[in-house]
Design a protein around this motif. Structure first.
Motif, PDB file in Angstrom:
ATOM      1  N   GLY A  16       0.817  -1.216   0.000  1.00  0.00           N
ATOM      2  CA  GLY A  16       0.000   0.000   0.000  1.00  0.00           C
ATOM      3  C   GLY A  16       0.847   1.261   0.000  1.00  0.00           C
ATOM      4  N   TRP A  17       0.178   2.405  -0.153  1.00  0.00           N
ATOM      5  CA  TRP A  17       0.872   3.684  -0.334  1.00  0.00           C
ATOM      6  C   TRP A  17      -0.054   4.836   0.019  1.00  0.00           C
ATOM      7  N   GLU A  18       0.504   5.816   0.712  1.00  0.00           N
ATOM      8  CA  GLU A  18      -0.183   7.091   0.986  1.00  0.00           C
ATOM      9  C   GLU A  18       0.892   8.160   0.924  1.00  0.00           C
ATOM     10  N   LEU A  19       0.762   9.065  -0.050  1.00  0.00           N
ATOM     11  CA  LEU A  19       1.788  10.092  -0.215  1.00  0.00           C
ATOM     12  C   LEU A  19       1.190  11.487  -0.098  1.00  0.00           C
ATOM     13  N   ASP A  20       2.015  12.418   0.343  1.00  0.00           N
ATOM     14  CA  ASP A  20       1.639  13.828   0.358  1.00  0.00           C
ATOM     15  C   ASP A  20       1.313  14.255  -1.087  1.00  0.00           C
ATOM     16  N   ARG A  72      -5.512   2.170  -8.135  1.00  0.00           N
ATOM     17  CA  ARG A  72      -5.700   1.004  -9.006  1.00  0.00           C
ATOM     18  C   ARG A  72      -4.662   1.002 -10.118  1.00  0.00           C
ATOM     19  N   ARG A  73      -4.381   2.188 -10.633  1.00  0.00           N
ATOM     20  CA  ARG A  73      -3.376   2.298 -11.707  1.00  0.00           C
ATOM     21  C   ARG A  73      -1.998   1.881 -11.182  1.00  0.00           C
ATOM     22  N   VAL A  74      -1.693   2.261  -9.951  1.00  0.00           N
ATOM     23  CA  VAL A  74      -0.402   1.852  -9.366  1.00  0.00           C
ATOM     24  C   VAL A  74      -0.346   0.322  -9.283  1.00  0.00           C
ATOM     25  N   TRP A 117       2.514  13.630  -5.772  1.00  0.00           N
ATOM     26  CA  TRP A 117       1.758  12.730  -6.656  1.00  0.00           C
ATOM     27  C   TRP A 117       2.157  12.937  -8.125  1.00  0.00           C
ATOM     28  N   GLY A 118       1.943  11.875  -8.907  1.00  0.00           N
ATOM     29  CA  GLY A 118       2.101  11.978 -10.358  1.00  0.00           C
ATOM     30  C   GLY A 118       3.521  11.870 -10.865  1.00  0.00           C
ATOM     31  N   ARG A 119       4.438  11.404 -10.003  1.00  0.00           N
ATOM     32  CA  ARG A 119       5.844  11.262 -10.435  1.00  0.00           C
ATOM     33  C   ARG A 119       6.285   9.804 -10.455  1.00  0.00           C
ATOM     34  N   GLY A 120       5.327   8.902 -10.298  1.00  0.00           N
ATOM     35  CA  GLY A 120       5.683   7.478 -10.314  1.00  0.00           C
ATOM     36  C   GLY A 120       6.372   6.999  -9.046  1.00  0.00           C
ATOM     37  N   LEU A 121       6.224   7.756  -7.959  1.00  0.00           N
ATOM     38  CA  LEU A 121       6.933   7.365  -6.731  1.00  0.00           C
ATOM     39  C   LEU A 121       6.271   6.186  -6.016  1.00  0.00           C
ATOM     40  N   GLU A 167      -1.875  -1.826 -11.132  1.00  0.00           N
ATOM     41  CA  GLU A 167      -1.690  -2.365 -12.485  1.00  0.00           C
ATOM     42  C   GLU A 167      -0.248  -2.202 -12.940  1.00  0.00           C
ATOM     43  N   LYS A 168       0.336  -1.031 -12.640  1.00  0.00           N
ATOM     44  CA  LYS A 168       1.714  -0.792 -13.065  1.00  0.00           C
ATOM     45  C   LYS A 168       2.683  -1.761 -12.382  1.00  0.00           C
ATOM     46  N   LEU A 169       2.279  -2.296 -11.235  1.00  0.00           N
ATOM     47  CA  LEU A 169       3.123  -3.266 -10.526  1.00  0.00           C
ATOM     48  C   LEU A 169       2.888  -4.691 -11.020  1.00  0.00           C
ATOM     49  N   ASP A 183     -13.473   3.307  -6.773  1.00  0.00           N
ATOM     50  CA  ASP A 183     -13.303   4.586  -7.467  1.00  0.00           C
ATOM     51  C   ASP A 183     -11.932   5.243  -7.215  1.00  0.00           C
ATOM     52  N   ASN A 184     -11.013   4.533  -6.564  1.00  0.00           N
ATOM     53  CA  ASN A 184      -9.665   5.093  -6.354  1.00  0.00           C
ATOM     54  C   ASN A 184      -8.795   4.758  -7.572  1.00  0.00           C
ATOM     55  N   ALA A 185      -9.032   5.507  -8.657  1.00  0.00           N
ATOM     56  CA  ALA A 185      -8.397   5.198  -9.951  1.00  0.00           C
ATOM     57  C   ALA A 185      -6.876   5.277  -9.882  1.00  0.00           C
TER      58      ALA A 185
HETATM   59  C1  COA Z   1      -2.447   6.532  -4.904  1.00  0.00           C
HETATM   60  C2  COA Z   1      -1.171   7.333  -4.791  1.00  0.00           C
HETATM   61  C3  COA Z   1      -0.243   6.712  -3.771  1.00  0.00           C
HETATM   62  C4  COA Z   1      -0.496   7.324  -6.198  1.00  0.00           C
HETATM   63  O1  COA Z   1       0.831   7.747  -6.079  1.00  0.00           O
HETATM   64  P1  COA Z   1       1.663   8.400  -7.252  1.00  0.00           P
HETATM   65  O2  COA Z   1       3.109   8.311  -6.867  1.00  0.00           O
HETATM   66  O3  COA Z   1       1.136   9.727  -7.558  1.00  0.00           O
HETATM   67  O4  COA Z   1       1.338   7.408  -8.470  1.00  0.00           O
HETATM   68  P2  COA Z   1       1.682   7.667 -10.028  1.00  0.00           P
HETATM   69  O5  COA Z   1       2.680   8.739 -10.170  1.00  0.00           O
HETATM   70  O6  COA Z   1       1.960   6.324 -10.617  1.00  0.00           O
HETATM   71  O7  COA Z   1       0.328   8.236 -10.648  1.00  0.00           O
HETATM   72  C5  COA Z   1      -0.847   7.535 -10.607  1.00  0.00           C
HETATM   73  C6  COA Z   1      -1.271   6.936 -11.951  1.00  0.00           C
HETATM   74  O8  COA Z   1      -2.695   7.019 -11.981  1.00  0.00           O
HETATM   75  C7  COA Z   1      -3.101   7.684 -13.162  1.00  0.00           C
HETATM   76  N1  COA Z   1      -4.321   8.404 -12.861  1.00  0.00           N
HETATM   77  C8  COA Z   1      -4.467   9.558 -12.181  1.00  0.00           C
HETATM   78  N2  COA Z   1      -5.763   9.905 -12.131  1.00  0.00           N
HETATM   79  C9  COA Z   1      -6.438   8.942 -12.783  1.00  0.00           C
HETATM   80  C10 COA Z   1      -7.797   8.731 -13.082  1.00  0.00           C
HETATM   81  N3  COA Z   1      -8.739   9.579 -12.652  1.00  0.00           N
HETATM   82  N4  COA Z   1      -8.151   7.618 -13.787  1.00  0.00           N
HETATM   83  C11 COA Z   1      -7.216   6.740 -14.194  1.00  0.00           C
HETATM   84  N5  COA Z   1      -5.883   6.888 -13.931  1.00  0.00           N
HETATM   85  C12 COA Z   1      -5.527   7.975 -13.247  1.00  0.00           C
HETATM   86  C13 COA Z   1      -1.956   8.583 -13.520  1.00  0.00           C
HETATM   87  O9  COA Z   1      -2.029   8.953 -14.882  1.00  0.00           O
HETATM   88  C14 COA Z   1      -0.776   7.655 -13.210  1.00  0.00           C
HETATM   89  O10 COA Z   1      -0.635   6.638 -14.192  1.00  0.00           O
HETATM   90  P3  COA Z   1       0.383   6.785 -15.440  1.00  0.00           P
HETATM   91  O11 COA Z   1       1.762   6.927 -14.855  1.00  0.00           O
HETATM   92  O12 COA Z   1       0.209   5.515 -16.199  1.00  0.00           O
HETATM   93  O13 COA Z   1      -0.011   8.003 -16.212  1.00  0.00           O
HETATM   94  C15 COA Z   1      -1.449   8.795  -4.375  1.00  0.00           C
HETATM   95  O14 COA Z   1      -2.385   9.333  -5.265  1.00  0.00           O
HETATM   96  C16 COA Z   1      -2.003   8.898  -2.950  1.00  0.00           C
HETATM   97  O15 COA Z   1      -1.245   8.979  -1.991  1.00  0.00           O
HETATM   98  N6  COA Z   1      -3.346   8.926  -2.833  1.00  0.00           N
HETATM   99  C17 COA Z   1      -4.005   9.095  -1.533  1.00  0.00           C
HETATM  100  C18 COA Z   1      -3.858   7.911  -0.628  1.00  0.00           C
HETATM  101  C19 COA Z   1      -4.503   6.680  -1.202  1.00  0.00           C
HETATM  102  O16 COA Z   1      -5.638   6.717  -1.689  1.00  0.00           O
HETATM  103  N7  COA Z   1      -3.778   5.562  -1.085  1.00  0.00           N
HETATM  104  C20 COA Z   1      -4.276   4.271  -1.501  1.00  0.00           C
HETATM  105  C21 COA Z   1      -5.106   3.720  -0.435  1.00  0.00           C
HETATM  106  S1  COA Z   1      -5.703   2.135  -0.940  1.00  0.00           S
END
Ligand code: COA
Length: 178
Positions: free
Chosen positions: A96-100, A141-143, A104-108, A145-147, A136-138
């Motif tokens: 799991g992951w929770e970031l400031d 979910r994308r993270v 966001w959006g840098r692939g971290l 999938e990327k893994l 609905d946490n797109a």
């Molecule tokens: C979820 C979270 C950790 C993602 O971290 P991140 O380092 O920003 O992840 P990424 O940089 O890989 O970006 C997210 C991906 O989702 C995509 N994305 C963003 N909004 C989207 C949407 N509405 N629909 C589909 N994909 C979306 C981005 O395009 C990116 O994918 P890509 O690299 O293929 O373009 C961060 O948003 C977060 O901390 N969220 C709040 C806490 C949370 O909900 N944690 C999960 C609890 S289960």
């Protein structure tokens, strides 16, 4: 507790100063949107969560890490393995992951998540790692999938009508890294 480095992240054990940072993270409405519907976690709940996490590290040798940006030393949030004791399926260790939001959006999250999978499968030889979120946490979910994790479907969880969950088997992970 084990510290792990990736290209951009230092994933390190918790220290005392992290408590206030975690309280801040879990008070952020954007961060909490899909976790609690935006409701902040109060200090006693964060304290209880950290206690449980420290217990997981002591007993199993893994758990979530504090994520630090290597270049600046900034504290970014939390990434890593955790146990969901009340998850109703057989495998209960999740990544799991929770970031400031500033980060966001840098692939971290995928970068840190990949290190967590390597730690879980490679070092701890876990057979299967899951990841659970709201449908609905797109972004999350994308993270997943990327893994390379695959969607297993939706099911009711903790009173919510639907949680979506993903999984990755050690065998599949080993083949993907070969
Ligand atoms: C979820 C979270 C950790 C993602 O971290 P991140 O380092 O920003 O992840 P990424 O940089 O890989 O970006 C997210 C991906 O989702 C995509 N994305 C963003 N909004 C989207 C949407 N509405 N629909 C589909 N994909 C979306 C981005 O395009 C990116 O994918 P890509 O690299 O293929 O373009 C961060 O948003 C977060 O901390 N969220 C709040 C806490 C949370 O909900 N944690 C999960 C609890 S289960």
């Amino acid at each position: 507790m084990t510290t792990v480095g990736t290209e951009r992240l230092l994933l390190r054990p918790w220290c005392e100063a992290d408590f206030d940072r975690l309280v801040g993270l879990y008070s952020n409405v954007e961060v909490m949107r899909f976790i609690s519907g935006g409701v902040p976690l109060d200090r006693p709940r964060v304290e209880a969560m950290l206690d449980r996490v420290m217990g997981l590290w002591r007993e199993r040798g893994f758990g979530p890490w504090a994520a630090i940006d290597k270049a600046s030393g900034a504290w970014l949030g939390e990434i890593g393995l955790n146990e969901i004791p009340d998850w109703p399926e057989a495998d209960k260790i999740e990544v799991g992951w929770e970031l400031d939001p500033a980060w966001w959006g840098r692939g971290l999250a995928p970068e840190g998540g990949r290190a967590a999978l390597e730690f879980g499968f490679g070092v701890h030889r876990l057979p299967r790692i899951i990841s659970v979120t709201r449908p609905d946490n797109a972004k999350s979910r994308r993270v997943m999938e990327k893994l390379g994790m695959t969607c297993q479907g939706e099911r009711p969880f903790r009173g919510a009508p639907a949680a979506v969950w993903y999984a990755l088997d050690r065998e599949t992970w080993l083949n993907s890294t070969a």
